[in-house]
Enzyme design. Structure first.
Site, short mmCIF file in Angstrom:
data_model
loop_
_atom_site.label_atom_id
_atom_site.label_comp_id
_atom_site.label_asym_id
_atom_site.label_seq_id
_atom_site.Cartn_x
_atom_site.Cartn_y
_atom_site.Cartn_z
N ASP A 52 -0.69 -6.20 20.92
CA ASP A 52 0.72 -6.44 21.26
C ASP A 52 1.16 -7.89 21.16
OD1 ASP A 52 0.67 -3.71 22.24
OD2 ASP A 52 -0.48 -4.55 23.90
N LYS A 67 10.30 8.00 0.87
CA LYS A 67 9.13 8.50 1.61
C LYS A 67 8.63 7.42 2.58
CE LYS A 67 6.20 7.00 -2.23
NZ LYS A 67 5.60 7.43 -3.50
N CYS A 111 -3.99 -9.50 18.61
CA CYS A 111 -4.20 -8.43 19.58
C CYS A 111 -3.28 -7.25 19.23
CB CYS A 111 -3.88 -8.91 21.00
SG CYS A 111 -4.67 -10.45 21.46
N ARG A 143 -4.01 13.04 -9.88
CA ARG A 143 -3.64 13.38 -8.50
C ARG A 143 -3.13 14.82 -8.52
NH1 ARG A 143 0.16 9.10 -5.41
NH2 ARG A 143 1.78 10.12 -6.62
N HIS A 148 3.46 11.17 -13.49
CA HIS A 148 3.42 9.91 -12.74
C HIS A 148 2.43 8.98 -13.43
CE1 HIS A 148 4.23 7.41 -9.32
NE2 HIS A 148 3.03 7.52 -8.78
N TYR A 201 -9.45 -12.63 21.94
CA TYR A 201 -10.69 -11.85 21.93
C TYR A 201 -11.71 -12.45 20.98
CZ TYR A 201 -8.07 -8.05 24.20
OH TYR A 201 -7.32 -7.29 25.06
N ARG A 260 12.47 7.31 -10.95
CA ARG A 260 12.13 7.46 -9.53
C ARG A 260 11.61 6.15 -8.92
NH1 ARG A 260 8.53 11.37 -11.87
NH2 ARG A 260 6.86 10.00 -11.17
C1 LIG Z 1 5.97 6.79 -4.55
C2 LIG Z 1 6.27 7.41 -5.85
C3 LIG Z 1 7.23 6.84 -6.70
C4 LIG Z 1 7.82 5.47 -6.46
O1 LIG Z 1 6.82 4.52 -6.72
P1 LIG Z 1 7.15 2.93 -6.77
O2 LIG Z 1 5.93 2.32 -7.33
O3 LIG Z 1 7.42 2.53 -5.36
O4 LIG Z 1 8.33 2.79 -7.63
C5 LIG Z 1 7.58 7.55 -7.84
N1 LIG Z 1 7.01 8.73 -8.13
C6 LIG Z 1 6.07 9.30 -7.34
C7 LIG Z 1 5.47 10.60 -7.73
C8 LIG Z 1 5.65 8.66 -6.20
O5 LIG Z 1 4.70 9.20 -5.43
#
Ligand SMILES: *Cc1c(COP(=O)(O)O)cnc(C)c1O
Length: 400
Positions: free
Chosen positions: A323, A35, A321, A134, A163, A273, A222
């Protein structure tokens, strides 16, 4: 190519995946989170490398991210970790993205789209909220939601997931919370089975849990951040070594630029700046063509963040800045250590001469490595080396 660029070491990505695989049982599937453009590293290239290293699934947050993978002819299963809008559902289904579902309205959107696309038994994964707060259904509702999926006729339960909220923290309180989340997840799985429905692929481990809780792996893990070479907060290199399960991660991204000019500053001359910095003594200032428009954030200057030129650290002066930014090279331009067009490393891999990683930058600036790499903007070209596309000397070295 622009002097400001992000060099992406695909061989380091490969190293990290092989290191992670040491923690997995042979039958545990690996879903790599790509992602946010693979945390800023380039989704398509990182996905290809991950799949070549044996990843089974990819995970994205947005439908557009999934479409980018499909356009690149990546055929692996792709999980859609965030919820999409109703007008994206058709595209998600036509491109075989696997959504996380947990309520009847969202389930019927996908059922309708699957029906319209003539797809039968379109797999969706059931999301269970065991404490992240979530997305996901309550654990006790999992059976009911799985039944709703099965009853559509068009969809099937391909998997079930949750998660963790604090798996990257090592305090007893946090570890207990993660344990409670896992037990609630097990109850949710049982409630699906009690409906006579196969829950499919069971998965819950992010990076931290993947390496710290092998007992929670179930059918798939994951990981994200460890794939890109950074430890997950308190699950540090030292912690893992102490535990007897070492993990040798290598940063995948090196952010670099060049010295575009060297300017002599007399005492009293200010930089940038707001005139927040004024030379107290005569010095030389190197101008770098990188700024917050590249993801080298304005707030980094608050702590006088260092950059490295030819293996030596120099502090950023004044405000960053959009750039450009300025660094103080003291007398090192006069004595020939720093010259115009020299390479400057902002953070990255040791082999590029980096003195700090994105994780170090994160610690200096009050954030996490995730934010540092994923906020490198699209203006910064990604240069992929060490992978299959690489025809440069690094690859030749390997063959020799
Ligand atoms: C982003 C995400 C992960 C990976 O998380 P890390 O901390 O980068 O390993 C796994 N599961 C879900 C649902 C996520 O949103």
């Amino acid at each position: 190519m622009r002097g400001t660029r992000a060099v992406i070491h695909l061989d380091n990505l490969q190293n990290n995946i092989l290191e992670i695989k040491k923690f997995l049982a042979p039958k545990t599937k690996l879903c790599v989170a790509v992602k946010a453009n693979a945390y800023g590293h380039g989704a398509v290239e990182c996905a290809r490398t991950a799949l070549a290293c044996g990843a089974d699934f990819l995970a994205v947050a947005a439908v557009d991210e999934g479409l980018e993978l499909r356009k690149a002819r990546i055929k692996a299963p792709v999980l859609l970790l965030s919820l999409c809008s109703p007008d994206e559902v058709d595209a998600a289904v036509r491109n075989n993205l696997t959504p996380l579902v947990f309520d009847e309205e969202y389930i019927s959107l996908f059922a309708e789209a699957a029906g319209a696309a003539g797809k039968k038994s379109y797999p969706v994964h059931l999301a269970v909220d065991t404490g992240m707060g979530r997305i996901g259904c309550e654990p006790h509702e999992a059976g009911k939601i799985a039944r709703a999926v099965a009853d559509t006729g068009a969809l099937c339960v391909g998997g079930i997931c949750t998660h963790f909220a604090v798996s990257d923290e090592v305090s007893t309180k946090s570890r207990d919370f993660t344990g409670t989340q896992f037990r609630l997840f097990e109850q949710a799985i049982k409630s699906v089975e009690a409906q006579g429905i196969d829950p499919g692929i069971r998965h819950c481990c992010n990076s931290a849990a993947t390496i710290d809780h092998p007992e929670f792996h179930l059918d798939m893990v994951r990981p994200g951040i460890i794939v890109y070479g950074y430890y997950a907060e308190e699950i540090s290199k030292e912690y893992l070594e102490k535990k007897g399960t070492p993990l040798n991660l290598k940063p995948v991204m090196t952010l670099q630029t060049v010295v575009s000019a060297v300017r002599h500053f007399e005492e009293g001359k200010s930089a940038g700046y707001g005139r927040t910095w004024t030379a107290g003594v005569p010095t030389d200032i190197a101008v770098l063509p990188i700024g917050y428009g590249d993801g080298w954030a304005r707030r980094f200057a608050l702590n006088g963040i260092p950059v490295s030129i030819n293996g030596k650290e120099y502090p950023v002066r004044g405000r960053i800045c959009m750039d450009q930014c300025m660094v103080d090279v003291g007398s090192d331009a006069a004595n020939g250590i720093v010259r115009r067009w020299d390479k400057v490393i902002l953070f990255g891999a040791k082999e590029d001469g980096a003195l700090q990683t994105a994780d170090d930058v994160a610690k200096l600036t009050g954030t996490i490595s995730y934010e540092i790499t994923s906020c490198i903007t699209s203006r910064v070209p990604r240069e992929f080396i060490g992978g299959r596309q690489d025809t440069g000397p690094r690859n030749k070295d390997k063959r020799a």
